[in-house]
Design an enzyme around this catalytic site. Sequence first.
Site, PDB file in Angstrom:
ATOM      1  N   GLU A 180       0.479  -1.303  -0.294  1.00  0.00           N
ATOM      2  CA  GLU A 180      -0.036  -0.373   0.210  1.00  0.00           C
ATOM      3  C   GLU A 180       1.094   0.901  -0.021  1.00  0.00           C
ATOM      4  O   GLU A 180       0.306   1.752   1.290  1.00  0.00           O
ATOM      5  CB  GLU A 180      -0.765   0.192   0.636  1.00  0.00           C
ATOM      6  CG  GLU A 180      -1.623  -0.887   1.489  1.00  0.00           C
ATOM      7  CD  GLU A 180      -2.960  -1.211   2.404  1.00  0.00           C
ATOM      8  OE1 GLU A 180      -4.421  -1.580   2.301  1.00  0.00           O
ATOM      9  OE2 GLU A 180      -2.573  -0.744   3.353  1.00  0.00           O
ATOM     10  N   GLU A 260      -6.857  -6.954  -0.424  1.00  0.00           N
ATOM     11  CA  GLU A 260      -7.747  -6.999   0.779  1.00  0.00           C
ATOM     12  C   GLU A 260      -9.409  -7.012   0.294  1.00  0.00           C
ATOM     13  O   GLU A 260      -9.528  -5.764   0.942  1.00  0.00           O
ATOM     14  CB  GLU A 260      -7.153  -6.555   1.728  1.00  0.00           C
ATOM     15  CG  GLU A 260      -5.221  -6.375   1.893  1.00  0.00           C
ATOM     16  CD  GLU A 260      -5.100  -5.250   2.357  1.00  0.00           C
ATOM     17  OE1 GLU A 260      -5.837  -4.860   3.493  1.00  0.00           O
ATOM     18  OE2 GLU A 260      -3.707  -5.615   2.910  1.00  0.00           O
TER      19      GLU A 260
END
Length: 629
Positions: A180, A260
């Site tokens: 991320e 995710e």
Amino acid sequence: MGARLLYLLLLGLLYEQPRGDRSFTIDDDQNCFKKDGVCFHYISGSIHYFRIPAIYWKDRLMKMYMTGLNAIQIYVPWNFHEPEPGMFNFEGDGALEHFLDLANETGLLVIVRPGPYICSEWDMGGLPAWLLNKKDIVLRSSDPDYLSAVNSWLSVLLPRLRPRLYNNGGNIISVQVENEYGSYHACDYSYMRHLFHTFRLYLGDDVVLFTTDGNTDRELKCGSLQGMHATVDFGPADDAKKAFDLLRRYQPTGPLVNSEYYTGWLDYWGGNHSTASPQMVSHGLQTILEMGANVNMYMFEGGTNFGYWNGADYKEQYKPITTSYDYDAPLTEAGDPTEKLFALRSVISQFLPVPEGPMPPPTPKYDYGVVKLQKVGDITDFLDILCPGGPIVTRYPITFEDAKQYFGFMLYRTRVPWEIPDMTSLSDPFNGVRDRAYITIDGSFTGVLERDHVRMINVTGSAGDWLDILVENMGRINFGSFVNDLKGLVSNLTLGVDILTDWLVYPLNIDGLIAENWPHMHRNHIIMAAQPESHTGPAVYTGTFKTAVTGDTFLKLFKWTKGQVWINGFNIGRYWPDRGPQVTLYVPGNILSNREMNNITVLELESAPEILLIFLIDRPIISKNDHGF
């Protein structure tokens, strides 16, 4: 440098295994992964081996397999495996390769996210706190000091993964580079390119490398990089089509992946327990699968932040994460199947064949009853054995990192400089308490300073009294721009208008001493230091119990305030029922004995109840709103 590069290339060839027909690749024409030449979709779940005792790994993996998953996803926390520079641990609960082998035996493919930064609501996002010994280091960037440490770590980790790549005969189908990164302020493409080339060097050209980012333009732009497959993350409340349409701007071809898909959420001390309904989560999964996308459910089992491993967020103020990482996941913190698991299994069965046979049952849970504790003494009674090297003498406070004490507690001691017969402010003008400070003057507990919450208390005392400040590291920030989160007193405290100086700083080796069976093997300390009339301030309490069987249980500290608990030398984590939402602590049965007495040690930081009882019960209470609390 040339000779080193040649050595590394030869090392990579050494790890190559005969592949035969095994391959895992990306087909940009058919927009799919190809496994052994055939289009393949994965339905995966996240599991953190480092949050689960190794003895339970096989049980959890089997439950994931029986749900219908064909893959799992794992992080690899750098700080867990390299707690000190050059000191590596891949044994016991850190036996990464054993975990990968168990997954392979169970029939599960693996997606690995080795960082070096992982977030994961883990202390400092998995980065080792010892990096902060270099005060000006710029984490997650091309800073030479940071890259040097990263290169050293990856040179140890990645060769361990290479023989377990799918193309080399193992079960690792893809590897994430960083994590991320688009959510981080740096947006340093040179750093990402460096990592990309390093991963290729150690893992070869055939493995699928990917990135993961949130579903915004900024995150995908700064987090993705040519040569790596871009994936996105989002939860059941988000619009899946909109998220994947945005992803297509940065990844025009190849398989769609949600790396995710959130099955729940984390908890913060002082917040509410997070939940997501089985109906909403299963419906969102069905939508993703109907779009032909690949998905990883985060989390499938969360586990526990044993010891001091929890992280923290900073959203306008510091928010430490609870010991429980239950996450309202399909498998509970203790690995039990939930209604959510069976709802997801029903959805999965429409897209993949689900293994026949019963789901493995929950592990046994036991009510061991009530344990009576006794006070050993105040924490200041044991400074000579908790800090045998003596204090660090300093004009102004130093940080945990300065003392190379990265977790736990340090005690700062100075003299009250003048008479203070009337209430006078002891204050933290620069918000420098990281993260909670427990104040004692002349042996009397006075109050607490807390980062972002309590910056001043009023005190009295006499000139020359000991002013003791026990500082607790509540977990380093794991996400965003402030992961360089120093601990301790990072700025001066003032008494009235005067800066306090001339400190004695004691790094406390509490865990090391308890691991040696203190105080249970030192009964003389209990007799000498017992002070039953005072249950306020930082103090140590102990007790023992016997059991004929060993199995999981949950520790309930009714009317205790805040602290840390060890059972048979194992640090089961922080308790804070006074603030919640978590009330009980998960106690895995593998740390208990049915042959010898079980020892419990409690460090209560503020106030223990008048009757020193704790309870070992057969169910968790992870929300103060649960019935019966």
